[in-house]
Scaffold this motif. Structure first.
Motif, PDB file in Angstrom:
ATOM      1  N   VAL A 262      -2.384   7.202  -5.927  1.00 53.90           N
ATOM      2  CA  VAL A 262      -3.165   8.268  -5.249  1.00 53.90           C
ATOM      3  C   VAL A 262      -4.335   8.320  -5.684  1.00 53.90           C
ATOM      4  O   VAL A 262      -4.740   8.253  -6.859  1.00 53.90           O
ATOM      5  N   ILE A 263      -5.275   8.061  -4.744  1.00 51.87           N
ATOM      6  CA  ILE A 263      -6.673   8.013  -5.023  1.00 51.87           C
ATOM      7  C   ILE A 263      -7.416   9.440  -5.022  1.00 51.87           C
ATOM      8  O   ILE A 263      -7.957   9.619  -5.930  1.00 51.87           O
ATOM      9  N   ASP A 264      -6.943  10.169  -3.954  1.00 53.83           N
ATOM     10  CA  ASP A 264      -7.399  11.579  -3.863  1.00 53.83           C
ATOM     11  C   ASP A 264      -6.496  12.107  -2.745  1.00 53.83           C
ATOM     12  O   ASP A 264      -5.322  11.640  -2.620  1.00 53.83           O
ATOM     13  N   ASP A 265      -7.049  13.108  -2.005  1.00 55.22           N
ATOM     14  CA  ASP A 265      -6.046  14.033  -1.445  1.00 55.22           C
ATOM     15  C   ASP A 265      -5.758  13.588   0.044  1.00 55.22           C
ATOM     16  O   ASP A 265      -5.205  14.120   0.790  1.00 55.22           O
ATOM     17  N   HIS A 266      -6.469  12.198   0.295  1.00 55.56           N
ATOM     18  CA  HIS A 266      -6.292  11.576   1.664  1.00 55.56           C
ATOM     19  C   HIS A 266      -6.040  10.091   1.579  1.00 55.56           C
ATOM     20  O   HIS A 266      -6.043   9.475   2.614  1.00 55.56           O
ATOM     21  N   ASP A 267      -6.119   9.522   0.460  1.00 57.57           N
ATOM     22  CA  ASP A 267      -6.023   8.137   0.438  1.00 57.57           C
ATOM     23  C   ASP A 267      -5.130   7.458  -0.850  1.00 57.57           C
ATOM     24  O   ASP A 267      -4.882   8.175  -1.674  1.00 57.57           O
ATOM     25  N   LEU A 268      -4.592   6.328  -0.631  1.00 60.60           N
ATOM     26  CA  LEU A 268      -3.406   5.860  -1.258  1.00 60.60           C
ATOM     27  C   LEU A 268      -3.454   4.235  -1.490  1.00 60.60           C
ATOM     28  O   LEU A 268      -4.093   3.766  -0.405  1.00 60.60           O
ATOM     29  N   LEU A 269      -3.382   3.972  -2.666  1.00 55.17           N
ATOM     30  CA  LEU A 269      -3.421   2.260  -2.827  1.00 55.17           C
ATOM     31  C   LEU A 269      -1.973   2.055  -3.051  1.00 55.17           C
ATOM     32  O   LEU A 269      -1.191   2.349  -3.703  1.00 55.17           O
ATOM     33  N   VAL A 270      -1.867   0.926  -2.212  1.00 51.95           N
ATOM     34  CA  VAL A 270      -0.501   0.122  -2.148  1.00 51.95           C
ATOM     35  C   VAL A 270      -0.592  -1.397  -2.474  1.00 51.95           C
ATOM     36  O   VAL A 270      -1.488  -1.722  -2.190  1.00 51.95           O
ATOM     37  N   THR A 271       0.617  -1.923  -2.537  1.00 51.75           N
ATOM     38  CA  THR A 271       0.880  -3.344  -2.939  1.00 51.75           C
ATOM     39  C   THR A 271       1.930  -4.027  -2.114  1.00 51.75           C
ATOM     40  O   THR A 271       2.810  -3.256  -1.649  1.00 51.75           O
ATOM     41  N   THR A 272       1.733  -5.307  -2.146  1.00 48.23           N
ATOM     42  CA  THR A 272       3.083  -6.044  -1.679  1.00 48.23           C
ATOM     43  C   THR A 272       3.014  -7.311  -2.295  1.00 48.23           C
ATOM     44  O   THR A 272       1.957  -7.673  -3.010  1.00 48.23           O
ATOM     45  N   SER A 273       4.066  -7.961  -2.313  1.00 50.32           N
ATOM     46  CA  SER A 273       4.379  -9.231  -3.127  1.00 50.32           C
ATOM     47  C   SER A 273       5.416 -10.082  -2.482  1.00 50.32           C
ATOM     48  O   SER A 273       6.291  -9.821  -1.471  1.00 50.32           O
ATOM     49  N   SER A 274       5.488 -11.421  -3.051  1.00 52.94           N
ATOM     50  CA  SER A 274       6.626 -12.096  -2.431  1.00 52.94           C
ATOM     51  C   SER A 274       7.373 -12.735  -3.548  1.00 52.94           C
ATOM     52  O   SER A 274       6.877 -12.340  -4.690  1.00 52.94           O
ATOM     53  N   SER A 275       8.314 -13.687  -3.268  1.00 54.64           N
ATOM     54  CA  SER A 275       8.733 -14.171  -4.472  1.00 54.64           C
ATOM     55  C   SER A 275       7.973 -15.022  -5.570  1.00 54.64           C
ATOM     56  O   SER A 275       8.346 -15.182  -6.762  1.00 54.64           O
ATOM     57  N   ALA A 276       6.873 -15.502  -4.977  1.00 54.09           N
ATOM     58  CA  ALA A 276       5.828 -16.306  -5.865  1.00 54.09           C
ATOM     59  C   ALA A 276       5.164 -15.361  -6.738  1.00 54.09           C
ATOM     60  O   ALA A 276       4.388 -15.572  -7.562  1.00 54.09           O
ATOM     61  N   GLY A 277       4.986 -13.839  -6.573  1.00 54.76           N
ATOM     62  CA  GLY A 277       4.308 -12.950  -7.195  1.00 54.76           C
ATOM     63  C   GLY A 277       3.413 -12.040  -6.183  1.00 54.76           C
ATOM     64  O   GLY A 277       3.664 -11.803  -5.018  1.00 54.76           O
ATOM     65  N   GLY A 278       2.320 -11.274  -6.568  1.00 53.28           N
ATOM     66  CA  GLY A 278       1.945 -10.146  -6.053  1.00 53.28           C
ATOM     67  C   GLY A 278       1.104 -10.987  -4.992  1.00 53.28           C
ATOM     68  O   GLY A 278       0.223 -12.048  -5.197  1.00 53.28           O
ATOM     69  N   GLU A 279       0.644 -10.254  -3.925  1.00 52.43           N
ATOM     70  CA  GLU A 279      -0.034 -10.669  -2.771  1.00 52.43           C
ATOM     71  C   GLU A 279      -1.430  -9.962  -2.657  1.00 52.43           C
ATOM     72  O   GLU A 279      -2.190 -10.385  -1.800  1.00 52.43           O
ATOM     73  N   GLY A 280      -1.271  -8.568  -3.145  1.00 53.96           N
ATOM     74  CA  GLY A 280      -2.766  -7.782  -2.855  1.00 53.96           C
ATOM     75  C   GLY A 280      -2.698  -6.780  -3.069  1.00 53.96           C
ATOM     76  O   GLY A 280      -1.443  -6.069  -3.194  1.00 53.96           O
ATOM     77  N   VAL A 281      -3.573  -5.625  -2.848  1.00 53.20           N
ATOM     78  CA  VAL A 281      -3.673  -4.181  -2.710  1.00 53.20           C
ATOM     79  C   VAL A 281      -4.212  -4.045  -1.308  1.00 53.20           C
ATOM     80  O   VAL A 281      -5.227  -4.675  -0.855  1.00 53.20           O
ATOM     81  N   ARG A 282      -4.080  -2.707  -0.938  1.00 59.02           N
ATOM     82  CA  ARG A 282      -4.567  -2.091   0.464  1.00 59.02           C
ATOM     83  C   ARG A 282      -4.604  -0.614   0.024  1.00 59.02           C
ATOM     84  O   ARG A 282      -3.859   0.058  -0.460  1.00 59.02           O
ATOM     85  N   ARG A 283      -5.894  -0.197   0.493  1.00 57.02           N
ATOM     86  CA  ARG A 283      -6.283   1.261   0.588  1.00 57.02           C
ATOM     87  C   ARG A 283      -5.808   1.651   1.964  1.00 57.02           C
ATOM     88  O   ARG A 283      -6.141   1.362   3.079  1.00 57.02           O
TER      89      ARG A 283
END
Length: 609
Positions: A452-473
């Motif tokens: 949780v970044i603040d009261d209106h933004d969130l940081l999330v991630t995704t991944s594959s079997s090979a590892g992490g794919e990145g982050v998204r705000r």
């Protein structure tokens, strides 16, 4: 009359052996690197490359008879499938069930070269016998070995098949069961005597055939570190200031002891900490003393989870709330235990309630308590239970494969629970499980926590079997009774896989593969990348702008939580030995660390002392 001359048949050219021998040397070098754990994944790749060269040589350049060329390939495939049934399960099931094939093909190919050289002058019958012997020799290395699991980089922990595992050595020691506490003095009144009974014992005056009354929830002061990654599940430890010159004042070991396998972290209240482990056929929730490491109580469920990559044991961390311990096991057992005694208050099987099979890595969700509901994630399906009675309150809809835990958040003043799953991110109302919003970002599975970044933004991630794919705000909005989740930016500057990250002063710090990285939360741009800690974990000491990092090899380091550049302030080697994936905890001046076979406490000198 003359008899016509018949030319003798041309002599068959001998086998061209030198390319096969050179390729077999490559295979053996790769196998040595893999078994020696020098360059585990690299060694495997080298061995496979050598095997490919051998196959190309044998089929195209060896000069062998065609029936021998095809017959040898068929024999290699048959032997590769057959050996899986006799090798150790840790190899047969490793790498999602593919390890045995990956390992045996190179050694069988090398054995083919040896057979071609040794049998080139033998009679046909003897060549067949020699081929059978060569196949056995090619399989033999993997029949006498086992693994203790696989590291995040793909390196296998190789041991002789007959050697004892750390868990077996722990169980073989003299019993270290908790010493029962002295019985309390006799209560002055029958009512008090009745209330002092364990929660699992029926009341003396209960009517026949009726269930005993469960003890009421009694509000208590929040624990210092109530569960997975702290009070807000964000990996931040407050009001801690430690000396950073570890060359002059290194962490001092308070105690060290063996622990059963598992990837649980710690929950801490006062002089007690709680964790989960496997001991033989029992999955265990344990309570120990922070000051001495001595056991206080253990609760056991007669179940065992094991998979060859991560090994045996539970994956989740207990949660402390109002005098109770909520613990979720790898096979789906959710327990509510008395924090003081370990007595069972209630127990549920989440796998049954949610109609979800145990996933490949086991259930990994650490329970989250929100008001009067305890929430767990059953592989992407959130499930809520009444904290007092264990009554099933609601079961959510599946949001794809997930090894993440439910995460608390408040947006626009509304309390929510966020879960990352194979379909992206979703949020539900904790009281009912009603979905409020979702943001699609498909993945194989997700493992780490959102932030949780603040009261209106969130940081999330995704991944594959090979590892992490990145982050998204994500920008979380709420208007006219409807929720929205809009992408602000997506970045590959930080790609966490199963190693969580932290937020500090407008920046995110975490693992990009096996290397630490810092990105700007304003736009996702990378500020720096440096420091190799394997697949370790970290916590944030915000008062000192520091990251405390545990490496996958068991070292502990302090790194500046600053966007300017990567700076390792100090390092302490050998806090633990072996693969360390568990999250560390810092409470007061104590650092608690553990892995799948040992745990330890270290005293950290206070800043200014």
């Amino acid at each position: 009359m003359t008899t016509p001359q018949i030319d003798p048949p041309a002599a068959r050219k001998p086998l061209r052996l030198w390319p096969g021998i050179a390729s077999a040397t490559v295979v053996l070098a790769g196998v040595v690197l893999f078994i020696g754990r020098l360059f585990g994944f690299t060694g495997m790749v080298v061995a496979l490359a050598g095997a490919l060269l051998i196959l190309l040589w044998w089929l195209l350049f060896s000069r062998a008879r065609w029936y021998e060329r095809i017959g040898a390939i068929v024999a290699i495939v048959a032997a590769d499938f057959a050996q899986k049934y006799v090798m150790h399960p840790s190899i047969a099931g490793g790498a999602m069930g593919n390890m045995s094939y990956i390992l045996v093909i190179p050694t069988l190919c090398a054995a083919l070269v040896g057979w071609a050289w040794a049998s080139r002058r033998l009679a046909p019958g003897s060549r067949i016998a020699a081929a059978i012997a060569a196949a056995a020799i090619g399989c033999l290395p993997w029949l006498v070995l086992r693994t203790g699991g696989i590291s995040g980089s793909g390196t296998a922990d190789i041991h002789w098949r007959w050697s004892m595992t750390p868990e077996e050595r722990l169980l073989a020691k003299a019993s270290d069961e908790p010493v029962p506490a002295a019985p309390p003095p006799a209560p002055p009144a029958p009512a008090a005597a009745e209330s002092s009974k364990p929660a699992s014992a029926p009341a003396a005056d209960a009517a026949p055939g009726t269930a005993p009354a469960l003890p009421p929830i009694v509000k208590t002061k929040p624990a210092e570190w109530p569960g997975f990654r702290g009070a807000e599940r964000n990996g931040v430890t407050h009001a801690v200031a430690i000396a950073t010159d570890w060359s002059a004042s290194p962490p001092v070991q308070v105690w060290r002891r063996g622990v059963g396998p598992g990837w649980s972290s710690f929950a801490v209240r006062g002089d007690r900490f709680y964790t989960q482990e496997q001991r033989g056929e029992d999955e265990v929730v344990s309570c120990y003393r922070v000051s001495t490491g001595q056991p206080v109580w253990r609760h056991k469920d007669h179940v065992r989870f094991w998979e060859s990559n991560g090994g045996a044991g539970p994956r989740a961390t207990p949660t402390l709330q109002d005098g109770r311990v909520y613990a979720f096991g790898a096979t789906g057992i959710l327990n509510s235990l008395d924090e003081a005694t370990g007595a069972v208050i209630w127990s549920r099987n989440v796998s049954t309630d949610a109609h979800v099979k145990v996933p490949f890595w086991g259930f990994t969700s650490s329970p989250l308590v929100v008001d009067d509901v305890v929430i767990v994630a059953a592989s992407g399906k959130l499930t809520g239970y009444d904290v007092a009675t264990g009554t099933l309150r609601w079961v959510g809809t599946s949001f794809g494969g997930s090894y993440s835990s439910p995460h608390p958040a408040t947006f626009d003043g509304v309390q929510q629970v966020v879960l990352l799953g194979g379909s992206g991110a979703s949020s539900v109302a904790p009281a009912t499980g009603t979905r409020l919003w979702q943001s699609d970002w498909p993945a194989d599975v997700t493992i780490v926590q959102p932030a949780v970044i603040d009261d209106h933004d969130l940081l999330v991630t995704t991944s594959s079997s090979a590892g992490g794919e990145g982050v998204r705000r994500l920008a979380i909005g709420h208007a006219s009774g409807k929720w929205t989740a809009q992408e602000r930016w997506t970045s590959r500057g930080l790609k966490p896989y199963f190693n969580d990250y932290v937020l500090h002063k407008g920046y995110a710090y975490g693992f990009d593969g096996s290397i630490l990285s810092c990105i700007d939360l304003a736009d996702g741009s990378r500020k720096w990348k440096g420091g190799r800690y394997g697949n370790g974990q970290l916590v944030l000491l915000p008062d000192q702008d520091l990251l405390l990092v545990t490496s996958e090899e068991g070292d502990v380091a302090l790194v500046k939580a600053s966007p300017d550049q990567f700076t390792e302030v100090t390092r302490f080697s050998g806090a633990l030995e072996g693969k360390t994936w568990n999250h560390p905890v810092v409470v007061r001046d104590i650092l608690l660390v553990r892995n799948d076979h040992e745990m330890a406490a270290f005293r950290l000198k206070a800043q200014g002392q």
